[in-house]
Design a protein around this motif. Structure first.
Motif, PDB file in Angstrom:
ATOM      1  N   LYS A  73      -8.159  -3.237   0.442  1.00  0.00           N
ATOM      2  CA  LYS A  73      -7.831  -2.013  -0.282  1.00  0.00           C
ATOM      3  C   LYS A  73      -7.070  -2.322  -1.561  1.00  0.00           C
ATOM      4  O   LYS A  73      -7.275  -1.678  -2.603  1.00  0.00           O
ATOM      5  CB  LYS A  73      -7.003  -1.079   0.611  1.00  0.00           C
ATOM      6  CG  LYS A  73      -6.797   0.308   0.011  1.00  0.00           C
ATOM      7  CD  LYS A  73      -6.136   1.253   1.001  1.00  0.00           C
ATOM      8  CE  LYS A  73      -6.024   2.658   0.413  1.00  0.00           C
ATOM      9  NZ  LYS A  73      -5.369   3.603   1.360  1.00  0.00           N
ATOM     10  N   LYS A 111      -9.539  -3.542  -4.066  1.00  0.00           N
ATOM     11  CA  LYS A 111     -10.397  -2.429  -4.471  1.00  0.00           C
ATOM     12  C   LYS A 111      -9.681  -1.559  -5.497  1.00  0.00           C
ATOM     13  O   LYS A 111     -10.285  -1.077  -6.461  1.00  0.00           O
ATOM     14  CB  LYS A 111     -10.781  -1.582  -3.242  1.00  0.00           C
ATOM     15  CG  LYS A 111     -11.902  -0.590  -3.509  1.00  0.00           C
ATOM     16  CD  LYS A 111     -13.212  -1.298  -3.780  1.00  0.00           C
ATOM     17  CE  LYS A 111     -14.333  -0.326  -4.085  1.00  0.00           C
ATOM     18  NZ  LYS A 111     -15.585  -1.009  -4.444  1.00  0.00           N
ATOM     19  N   ALA A 112      -8.372  -1.372  -5.308  1.00  0.00           N
ATOM     20  CA  ALA A 112      -7.595  -0.550  -6.246  1.00  0.00           C
ATOM     21  C   ALA A 112      -7.528  -1.208  -7.619  1.00  0.00           C
ATOM     22  O   ALA A 112      -7.411  -0.520  -8.634  1.00  0.00           O
ATOM     23  CB  ALA A 112      -6.180  -0.341  -5.699  1.00  0.00           C
ATOM     24  N   TRP A 113      -7.608  -2.533  -7.645  1.00  0.00           N
ATOM     25  CA  TRP A 113      -7.475  -3.276  -8.907  1.00  0.00           C
ATOM     26  C   TRP A 113      -8.839  -3.652  -9.496  1.00  0.00           C
ATOM     27  O   TRP A 113      -8.923  -4.197 -10.595  1.00  0.00           O
ATOM     28  CB  TRP A 113      -6.651  -4.538  -8.658  1.00  0.00           C
ATOM     29  CG  TRP A 113      -5.887  -5.019  -9.848  1.00  0.00           C
ATOM     30  CD1 TRP A 113      -6.269  -5.978 -10.745  1.00  0.00           C
ATOM     31  CD2 TRP A 113      -4.599  -4.580 -10.286  1.00  0.00           C
ATOM     32  NE1 TRP A 113      -5.300  -6.173 -11.691  1.00  0.00           N
ATOM     33  CE2 TRP A 113      -4.255  -5.324 -11.435  1.00  0.00           C
ATOM     34  CE3 TRP A 113      -3.694  -3.633  -9.810  1.00  0.00           C
ATOM     35  CZ2 TRP A 113      -3.054  -5.146 -12.123  1.00  0.00           C
ATOM     36  CZ3 TRP A 113      -2.495  -3.452 -10.482  1.00  0.00           C
ATOM     37  CH2 TRP A 113      -2.190  -4.206 -11.616  1.00  0.00           C
ATOM     38  N   TYR A 117      -6.687   4.063 -13.396  1.00  0.00           N
ATOM     39  CA  TYR A 117      -6.271   3.065 -12.396  1.00  0.00           C
ATOM     40  C   TYR A 117      -4.850   3.357 -11.923  1.00  0.00           C
ATOM     41  O   TYR A 117      -4.550   3.282 -10.723  1.00  0.00           O
ATOM     42  CB  TYR A 117      -6.329   1.659 -12.994  1.00  0.00           C
ATOM     43  CG  TYR A 117      -7.700   1.037 -13.021  1.00  0.00           C
ATOM     44  CD1 TYR A 117      -8.204   0.353 -11.907  1.00  0.00           C
ATOM     45  CD2 TYR A 117      -8.503   1.093 -14.153  1.00  0.00           C
ATOM     46  CE1 TYR A 117      -9.455  -0.240 -11.931  1.00  0.00           C
ATOM     47  CE2 TYR A 117      -9.762   0.503 -14.189  1.00  0.00           C
ATOM     48  CZ  TYR A 117     -10.233  -0.154 -13.076  1.00  0.00           C
ATOM     49  OH  TYR A 117     -11.466  -0.732 -13.098  1.00  0.00           O
ATOM     50  N   TRP A 155      -2.998   5.920  -3.801  1.00  0.00           N
ATOM     51  CA  TRP A 155      -3.275   5.082  -2.636  1.00  0.00           C
ATOM     52  C   TRP A 155      -2.009   4.449  -2.073  1.00  0.00           C
ATOM     53  O   TRP A 155      -1.875   4.289  -0.853  1.00  0.00           O
ATOM     54  CB  TRP A 155      -4.268   3.973  -3.010  1.00  0.00           C
ATOM     55  CG  TRP A 155      -5.676   4.443  -3.204  1.00  0.00           C
ATOM     56  CD1 TRP A 155      -6.115   5.741  -3.284  1.00  0.00           C
ATOM     57  CD2 TRP A 155      -6.834   3.627  -3.352  1.00  0.00           C
ATOM     58  NE1 TRP A 155      -7.478   5.776  -3.484  1.00  0.00           N
ATOM     59  CE2 TRP A 155      -7.949   4.493  -3.530  1.00  0.00           C
ATOM     60  CE3 TRP A 155      -7.046   2.246  -3.376  1.00  0.00           C
ATOM     61  CZ2 TRP A 155      -9.242   4.015  -3.711  1.00  0.00           C
ATOM     62  CZ3 TRP A 155      -8.338   1.773  -3.562  1.00  0.00           C
ATOM     63  CH2 TRP A 155      -9.421   2.651  -3.714  1.00  0.00           C
ATOM     64  N   ARG A 185      -4.755   6.429  -9.616  1.00  0.00           N
ATOM     65  CA  ARG A 185      -5.346   6.146  -8.306  1.00  0.00           C
ATOM     66  C   ARG A 185      -4.451   5.206  -7.500  1.00  0.00           C
ATOM     67  O   ARG A 185      -4.289   5.379  -6.286  1.00  0.00           O
ATOM     68  CB  ARG A 185      -6.733   5.526  -8.466  1.00  0.00           C
ATOM     69  CG  ARG A 185      -7.454   5.309  -7.138  1.00  0.00           C
ATOM     70  CD  ARG A 185      -8.825   4.701  -7.319  1.00  0.00           C
ATOM     71  NE  ARG A 185      -8.752   3.335  -7.823  1.00  0.00           N
ATOM     72  CZ  ARG A 185      -9.822   2.551  -7.980  1.00  0.00           C
ATOM     73  NH1 ARG A 185     -11.034   3.011  -7.704  1.00  0.00           N
ATOM     74  NH2 ARG A 185      -9.690   1.321  -8.453  1.00  0.00           N
ATOM     75  N   PHE A 186      -3.850   4.222  -8.163  1.00  0.00           N
ATOM     76  CA  PHE A 186      -3.000   3.256  -7.469  1.00  0.00           C
ATOM     77  C   PHE A 186      -1.819   3.963  -6.812  1.00  0.00           C
ATOM     78  O   PHE A 186      -1.492   3.704  -5.650  1.00  0.00           O
ATOM     79  CB  PHE A 186      -2.501   2.217  -8.474  1.00  0.00           C
ATOM     80  CG  PHE A 186      -1.913   0.984  -7.844  1.00  0.00           C
ATOM     81  CD1 PHE A 186      -2.702  -0.127  -7.584  1.00  0.00           C
ATOM     82  CD2 PHE A 186      -0.565   0.917  -7.518  1.00  0.00           C
ATOM     83  CE1 PHE A 186      -2.163  -1.272  -7.012  1.00  0.00           C
ATOM     84  CE2 PHE A 186      -0.018  -0.210  -6.937  1.00  0.00           C
ATOM     85  CZ  PHE A 186      -0.823  -1.310  -6.684  1.00  0.00           C
TER      86      PHE A 186
END
Length: 381
Positions: free
Chosen positions: A85, A88-90, A64, A71, A67-68
């Motif tokens: 978004k 979605k990231a979380w 996570y 993004w 990816r965070f």
């Protein structure tokens, strides 16, 4: 400053404190975990990791975290991120107020600190969603400020070290552990000192199945030396989460699309999409069924309430599904699924609704209970 002696705590002398610091940091230098957020001094990245690590295990956080930052590589990116978004990231980490607060804090940094993450404890503490622990962690790790980072792990270690006879679960007692840490923290390597205690508290000095004989600081630990290790820390049991019965409506149209509803802000899981859902004890939701003369109308079934509220007339199937269970910190959900089929595709504008194909589910932020509902439906279908 609070005097720890007033709480029955016998503090070490300077020589012993210095010896403790050396012992702990020598162990940390040998045994520290190689974690991605320990390879940077960027306060933004450290902040992201600290917020994610609240109520979440390290092994879960790593993908996570990576990816965070991919993004949202900068504070400005986070401040300007669209809600879909961001959620979605979380997705899957839970406690979604954390990421909403992070975005608010990022907007504060942009407006109040000219886009630069504040480099003082007071400045860091002024940001939305950052409490004393997180402020201490960021200040010490990113800026080498001698600020303690006192969380449950640290309180557990300190409670055993000094036989602290105060409940670590009671917020008003946190000041006691804060005062101890202000005395023992290493002024030259405060970030490493805090992280060493975090590592120790999550492994050797864990809450369940600790291994006190392996602790590098056992020679300093009063509870270990006095044979009272099992007594500490003192912590009252948490309240059990309240059971909540819910009904979810799995509605498909003739094209095989599923009806999803976006939860409104302010509700649990606000901003996420799910099958339409209501509490089984839904009498409170029917208060509007009383006429102006205060004459109660006929109480409707859940299916009737759904049909009226969503302006749909499904053909209900008799397919049975295994209940879906999901536990939050304060609620334990049991969700019954009911399937219905509709011909119409027009939707009421009283709810934020969408027809979504199964293959398009990944494009929507879906919380864990919804993912479980989807899986249960597909497994049974």
């Amino acid at each position: 400053m609070l005097d720890v002696k007033d709480y029955g705590i016998e503090m070490w002398d300077e020589t012993k404190i210095a010896d403790f610091r050396r012992t702990l940091l020598s162990w940390y230098d040998r045994e520290k975990r190689d974690l991605p957020w320990r390879r940077t001094q960027d306060p933004y990245a450290i902040w992201v990791s600290e917020i994610m690590l609240q109520q979440t295990q390290v092994v879960t956080v790593i993908p996570y975290y990576e990816r965070f930052l991919e993004w949202f590589p900068t504070i400005q990116d986070l401040a300007q991120a669209p809600e879909e978004k961001l959620l979605k990231a979380w997705e899957g980490l839970g406690y979604y107020s954390r990421v909403r607060n992070m975005q608010t804090a990022a907007q504060q940094v942009m407006s109040d600190f000219q886009g630069q993450f504040p480099n003082t404890y007071s400045g860091i503490s002024s940001l939305k969603g950052i409490g004393p622990y997180t402020a201490g962690a960021i200040a010490s790790i990113a800026f080498n400020l001698p600020e303690p980072a006192v969380d449950g792990n640290v309180m557990r270690v300190m409670a055993r070290l000094f036989e602290v006879n105060y409940d670590i679960g009671d917020p008003k007692n946190r000041k006691i552990f804060q005062a101890i840490m202000e005395i023992v923290i290493d002024p030259d390597r405060p970030g490493d000192f805090n992280q060493a205690l975090m590592d120790l508290g999550t492994d050797i000095e864990s809450a369940k199945n600790p291994r006190p004989d392996e602790s590098p600081i056992r020679a300093f630990c009063a509870a270990y030396l006095h044979g009272t290790y099992d007594k500490y820390p003192i912590k009252e049991p948490k309240k059990k989460p309240r059971p909540v019965q819910l009904q979810a409506f799995v509605i498909r149209n003739h094209q095989g699309e599923f009806l999803l509803e976006k939860n409104t802000k302010g509700r649990l899981l606000g901003g996420f999409w799910s099958f339409p859902i209501m509490e089984t004890d839904f009498l409170a939701q029917q208060l509007d069924l009383f006429s102006e003369e205060n004459t109660p109308l006929e109480i409707k079934s859940q299916k009737q309430v759904f049909e009226q509220g969503y302006q749909l007339q499904p053909v209900w199937t008799d397919r049975l599904f295994k209940p879906v269970k999901h536990t939050f910190s304060h609620q334990k959900w049991t969700i019954e699924l009911t399937e219905g089929l509709v011909e119409q595709t027009s939707l009421s504008n009283q709810h934020e609704l969408a027809w979504v194909k199964e293959e398009d589910f990944p494009n929507y932020p879906l919380a864990s209970p919804q993912k479980k509902m989807i899986q249960q439906y597909l497994d049974t279908h």
